[in-house]
Scaffold this motif. Structure first.
Motif, PDB file in Angstrom:
ATOM      1  N   ALA A 180       9.676  -1.347 -11.148  1.00  0.00           N
ATOM      2  CA  ALA A 180       8.199  -1.095 -11.101  1.00  0.00           C
ATOM      3  C   ALA A 180       7.401  -1.448 -12.122  1.00  0.00           C
ATOM      4  O   ALA A 180       6.251  -1.057 -12.364  1.00  0.00           O
ATOM      5  N   GLY A 181       7.955  -2.214 -13.069  1.00  0.00           N
ATOM      6  CA  GLY A 181       7.071  -2.964 -14.108  1.00  0.00           C
ATOM      7  C   GLY A 181       6.425  -1.961 -14.877  1.00  0.00           C
ATOM      8  O   GLY A 181       6.944  -1.129 -15.783  1.00  0.00           O
ATOM      9  N   LEU A 182       5.046  -2.001 -15.113  1.00  0.00           N
ATOM     10  CA  LEU A 182       4.344  -1.225 -15.879  1.00  0.00           C
ATOM     11  C   LEU A 182       4.693   0.416 -15.723  1.00  0.00           C
ATOM     12  O   LEU A 182       3.960   1.119 -16.563  1.00  0.00           O
ATOM     13  N   HIS A 183       5.143   0.827 -14.433  1.00  0.00           N
ATOM     14  CA  HIS A 183       5.456   2.020 -14.359  1.00  0.00           C
ATOM     15  C   HIS A 183       6.872   2.576 -14.063  1.00  0.00           C
ATOM     16  O   HIS A 183       7.045   3.476 -13.638  1.00  0.00           O
ATOM     17  N   CYS A 184       7.931   1.496 -14.877  1.00  0.00           N
ATOM     18  CA  CYS A 184       9.223   1.732 -14.492  1.00  0.00           C
ATOM     19  C   CYS A 184       9.697   2.934 -15.090  1.00  0.00           C
ATOM     20  O   CYS A 184      10.589   3.664 -14.678  1.00  0.00           O
ATOM     21  N   ASP A 185       9.293   3.368 -16.243  1.00  0.00           N
ATOM     22  CA  ASP A 185       9.796   4.544 -17.176  1.00  0.00           C
ATOM     23  C   ASP A 185       9.200   5.725 -16.158  1.00  0.00           C
ATOM     24  O   ASP A 185      10.117   6.563 -15.976  1.00  0.00           O
ATOM     25  N   GLU A 186       8.307   5.790 -15.542  1.00  0.00           N
ATOM     26  CA  GLU A 186       7.780   7.092 -14.705  1.00  0.00           C
ATOM     27  C   GLU A 186       8.677   7.077 -13.487  1.00  0.00           C
ATOM     28  O   GLU A 186       8.994   8.107 -12.921  1.00  0.00           O
ATOM     29  N   ILE A 187       8.978   5.924 -13.094  1.00  0.00           N
ATOM     30  CA  ILE A 187       9.916   6.042 -11.815  1.00  0.00           C
ATOM     31  C   ILE A 187      11.381   6.556 -11.975  1.00  0.00           C
ATOM     32  O   ILE A 187      12.009   7.327 -11.286  1.00  0.00           O
ATOM     33  N   ALA A 188      11.853   6.229 -13.160  1.00  0.00           N
ATOM     34  CA  ALA A 188      13.114   6.559 -13.843  1.00  0.00           C
ATOM     35  C   ALA A 188      12.951   7.928 -13.920  1.00  0.00           C
ATOM     36  O   ALA A 188      14.091   8.816 -13.562  1.00  0.00           O
ATOM     37  N   MET A 246      10.871  10.159 -12.356  1.00  0.00           N
ATOM     38  CA  MET A 246      10.915  10.818 -11.197  1.00  0.00           C
ATOM     39  C   MET A 246      12.266  10.808 -10.437  1.00  0.00           C
ATOM     40  O   MET A 246      12.618  11.960  -9.775  1.00  0.00           O
ATOM     41  N   THR A 247      13.211   9.955 -10.550  1.00  0.00           N
ATOM     42  CA  THR A 247      14.476   9.943 -10.002  1.00  0.00           C
ATOM     43  C   THR A 247      15.396  10.960 -10.719  1.00  0.00           C
ATOM     44  O   THR A 247      16.518  11.351 -10.335  1.00  0.00           O
ATOM     45  N   GLY A 248      15.133  11.308 -11.930  1.00  0.00           N
ATOM     46  CA  GLY A 248      15.912  12.216 -12.803  1.00  0.00           C
ATOM     47  C   GLY A 248      16.688  11.818 -13.939  1.00  0.00           C
ATOM     48  O   GLY A 248      17.480  12.353 -14.374  1.00  0.00           O
ATOM     49  N   ASP A 249      16.255  10.426 -14.162  1.00  0.00           N
ATOM     50  CA  ASP A 249      17.078   9.719 -15.357  1.00  0.00           C
ATOM     51  C   ASP A 249      16.105   9.721 -16.684  1.00  0.00           C
ATOM     52  O   ASP A 249      15.177   9.339 -16.232  1.00  0.00           O
ATOM     53  N   ASP A 250      16.681   9.826 -17.593  1.00  0.00           N
ATOM     54  CA  ASP A 250      16.038   9.759 -18.769  1.00  0.00           C
ATOM     55  C   ASP A 250      15.897   8.324 -19.354  1.00  0.00           C
ATOM     56  O   ASP A 250      17.099   7.682 -19.675  1.00  0.00           O
ATOM     57  N   PRO A 251      15.080   7.709 -19.377  1.00  0.00           N
ATOM     58  CA  PRO A 251      14.969   6.145 -19.498  1.00  0.00           C
ATOM     59  C   PRO A 251      15.149   5.705 -21.143  1.00  0.00           C
ATOM     60  O   PRO A 251      15.569   4.761 -21.604  1.00  0.00           O
ATOM     61  N   GLU A 252      14.855   6.858 -21.975  1.00  0.00           N
ATOM     62  CA  GLU A 252      15.083   6.955 -23.439  1.00  0.00           C
ATOM     63  C   GLU A 252      13.976   5.930 -24.150  1.00  0.00           C
ATOM     64  O   GLU A 252      14.461   5.312 -25.110  1.00  0.00           O
ATOM     65  N   MET A 253      13.006   5.364 -23.207  1.00  0.00           N
ATOM     66  CA  MET A 253      12.048   4.657 -23.869  1.00  0.00           C
ATOM     67  C   MET A 253      10.825   4.821 -23.163  1.00  0.00           C
ATOM     68  O   MET A 253      10.785   5.836 -22.069  1.00  0.00           O
ATOM     69  N   ARG A 254       9.692   4.256 -23.390  1.00  0.00           N
ATOM     70  CA  ARG A 254       8.415   4.598 -22.713  1.00  0.00           C
ATOM     71  C   ARG A 254       7.657   3.180 -22.833  1.00  0.00           C
ATOM     72  O   ARG A 254       7.789   2.238 -23.717  1.00  0.00           O
ATOM     73  N   ILE A 255       7.110   2.892 -21.625  1.00  0.00           N
ATOM     74  CA  ILE A 255       6.034   1.530 -21.457  1.00  0.00           C
ATOM     75  C   ILE A 255       5.010   1.821 -22.484  1.00  0.00           C
ATOM     76  O   ILE A 255       4.169   2.785 -22.036  1.00  0.00           O
ATOM     77  N   GLY A 290       0.955  -1.167   0.032  1.00  0.00           N
ATOM     78  CA  GLY A 290      -0.067   0.156   0.028  1.00  0.00           C
ATOM     79  C   GLY A 290       0.808   1.164   0.009  1.00  0.00           C
ATOM     80  O   GLY A 290       0.446   2.209   0.549  1.00  0.00           O
ATOM     81  N   ALA A 291       2.004   1.276  -0.567  1.00  0.00           N
ATOM     82  CA  ALA A 291       2.899   2.383  -0.625  1.00  0.00           C
ATOM     83  C   ALA A 291       3.243   2.895  -1.852  1.00  0.00           C
ATOM     84  O   ALA A 291       4.266   2.149  -2.507  1.00  0.00           O
ATOM     85  N   GLU A 292       2.390   3.381  -2.364  1.00  0.00           N
ATOM     86  CA  GLU A 292       2.526   4.114  -3.907  1.00  0.00           C
ATOM     87  C   GLU A 292       3.594   5.480  -3.881  1.00  0.00           C
ATOM     88  O   GLU A 292       3.400   6.236  -2.983  1.00  0.00           O
ATOM     89  N   VAL A 293       4.362   5.459  -4.898  1.00  0.00           N
ATOM     90  CA  VAL A 293       5.391   6.488  -4.856  1.00  0.00           C
ATOM     91  C   VAL A 293       4.687   7.758  -5.423  1.00  0.00           C
ATOM     92  O   VAL A 293       4.030   7.867  -6.444  1.00  0.00           O
ATOM     93  N   ARG A 294       5.058   8.822  -4.628  1.00  0.00           N
ATOM     94  CA  ARG A 294       4.605   9.978  -5.125  1.00  0.00           C
ATOM     95  C   ARG A 294       5.781  11.157  -5.752  1.00  0.00           C
ATOM     96  O   ARG A 294       5.470  11.561  -6.627  1.00  0.00           O
ATOM     97  N   ARG A 295       6.757  11.019  -4.878  1.00  0.00           N
ATOM     98  CA  ARG A 295       7.909  12.068  -5.394  1.00  0.00           C
ATOM     99  C   ARG A 295       9.212  11.359  -5.077  1.00  0.00           C
ATOM    100  O   ARG A 295       9.161  10.396  -4.129  1.00  0.00           O
ATOM    101  N   ILE A 296      10.176  11.640  -5.790  1.00  0.00           N
ATOM    102  CA  ILE A 296      11.707  11.031  -5.439  1.00  0.00           C
ATOM    103  C   ILE A 296      12.624  12.114  -5.519  1.00  0.00           C
ATOM    104  O   ILE A 296      12.633  13.101  -6.761  1.00  0.00           O
ATOM    105  N   ASP A 297      13.373  12.257  -4.460  1.00  0.00           N
ATOM    106  CA  ASP A 297      14.484  13.305  -4.522  1.00  0.00           C
ATOM    107  C   ASP A 297      15.812  12.472  -4.494  1.00  0.00           C
ATOM    108  O   ASP A 297      15.976  12.006  -3.334  1.00  0.00           O
ATOM    109  N   ARG A 298      16.495  12.599  -5.563  1.00  0.00           N
ATOM    110  CA  ARG A 298      17.816  11.939  -5.661  1.00  0.00           C
ATOM    111  C   ARG A 298      18.913  12.925  -5.666  1.00  0.00           C
ATOM    112  O   ARG A 298      19.102  13.750  -6.535  1.00  0.00           O
TER     113      ARG A 298
END
Length: 406
Positions: A208-216, A218-227, A175-183
């Motif tokens: 994060a599977g289906l949301h892995c690009d969004e988490i990337a 949020m972290t500040g990294d460009d995944p250079e892809m989209r799910i 029940g812990a959904e990510v809202r923001r990330i500060d790296r």
């Protein structure tokens, strides 16, 4: 941003986002490989393995389909043996059944022979069968030729995920959904959940599977892809006695999907599917589930339009089978002529987290990228569940290297 890093103690050494089988296998590998490492796993659902892990056909793949030397081939072959051993050790339901890959048209015969060669290059035992020999394995299945792959099986992947969570010793927060990330590379990572909780870690692992690009992002990294999510729809066979084990068509080399296949699961029921249609949400398990923001993200990605332009004929056929049970039945009858529309009972669907590059390339292999204090698993489609133990070790290795560097 979450302004909570400077001068404040860390809650853990490694923070894993995602409680599917890959995230939990990573946590398991970290604590086994580096005892004493503090690991926290955040999962937005109320329990583990609620999406890709728990919504697939439950097959332990042999690795026969994958290019020799690729991560998929190496991890699937190794992972299949390890998965059987893991299930046996912990008493998780499983069976090594073998499977048939059946050619029903002459145009498929060269591809079938190519699979024989690929299987041998990957070290997989393969037996070639003529049309008459198919009935020795599957009396109701018809085809021109087939191959039998003896190392394929089925298991309870949700049970595997639960056992990985328990055996890892990591702290699992549901029940812990990510809202923001500060790296901050010099300090670490702070993550805030929707509930307002803050977790501080030295290293972040994104599973994060289906949301892995969004988490990337949020972290500040460009995944250079989209799910780009593709829904796979399944039916349950009302007459399971028609199928003894696992039966697959010869896959289309243009797509990383295996086509509609027949799977007798560990419960004795037979699943038929999946097809592959665009999902209107990342967790869009039916046509009624539409999330405008997620759909807009998909439509805004240039690669989505490139897929549509190149493969619209294939996609049209998949859509037709999605809305017409009779059309789906016609596809199944290529392998199983005795099936009728009344034999197909709708079952739970799954959604594949398909990584797509800007030019429309469907990423076919596992894709793992790193950033400062972060490791991102950006493409882990089938056979990720089969290969989850070696994948987890690889992600753990990278995470521990990042931890040592930090």
């Amino acid at each position: 941003m979450v302004q909570v890093l400077s001068g404040i103690a860390y809650d853990c050494d490694v923070l894993v986002v995602g409680g599917g089988i890959v995230g939990l296998s990573t946590a398991y590998a970290i604590t086994r490989g580096a005892p004493g490492t503090r690991v926290v796993v955040l999962e937005k659902e109320a329990g583990p393995a609620r999406h890709q892990t728990g919504r697939n056909s439950g097959v332990i793949h042999s690795g026969i389909y994958y290019k020799p030397g690729s991560l998929k081939a190496r991890y699937a072959v190794r992972g299949a043996a390890e998965m059987v051993k893991f299930c046996a050790e912990y008493g998780i339901a499983h069976a090594v059944t073998g499977k048939l890959i059946v050619a029903t048209e002459r145009s498929e015969l060269p591809r079938l022979h190519g699979l024989v060669q690929r299987g041998r290059e990957n070290g997989i035992p393969v037996r070639e069968l003529g049309a008459a020999q198919i009935a020795d394995y599957e009396p109701e299945v018809e085809g021109l030729a087939a191959i039998h792959v003896g190392t394929t099986g089925v298991c309870d992947f949700v049970g595997v995920a639960r056992q990985l969570a328990e055996a890892s010793g990591a702290e699992i927060r549901y029940g812990a959904e990510v809202r923001r990330i500060d790296r901050r590379p010099e300090l670490g990572v702070a993550l805030q959940t929707v509930a307002g909780d803050v977790v501080r870690a030295r290293v972040l692992v994104n599973c994060a599977g289906l949301h892995c690009d969004e988490i990337a992002r949020m972290t500040g990294d460009d995944p250079e892809m989209r799910i780009v999510p593709f829904r796979g729809e399944y039916y349950t066979l009302a007459r399971p006695e028609l199928v003894r084990g696992l039966v697959y068509p010869v896959p289309d080399p243009a797509f990383p999907f295996l086509g509609v296949h027949l799977t007798r699961g560990i419960d004795g029921g037979v699943h038929i599917g999946p097809n592959a249609v665009p999902a209107l949400a990342r967790e869009g398990y039916d046509w009624r589930t539409v999330r405008p923001r997620e759909l807009g993200t998909t439509l805004a990605w240039p690669g989505s339009w490139q897929i549509a332009r190149r493969h619209w004929r294939y996609g049209t056929g998949e859509l037709r089978r999605s809305v017409s049970r009779r059309a789906f039945t016609t596809a199944v009858r290529r392998l199983l002529p005795a099936v009728t529309p009344d034999d197909l009972v709708p079952s739970a669907a799954g959604v594949r987290a398909q990584a797509v590059l800007r030019d429309g390339t469907l990423v076919d292999d596992f894709l793992i990228r790193e950033g400062p204090r972060a490791v991102h698993v950006l493409n882990a489609p089938s056979p990720a569940a089969t290969a989850s133990l070696p994948i987890g070790r690889e992600v753990a290795r990278r995470a521990l290297e990042a931890l040592r560097s930090a």
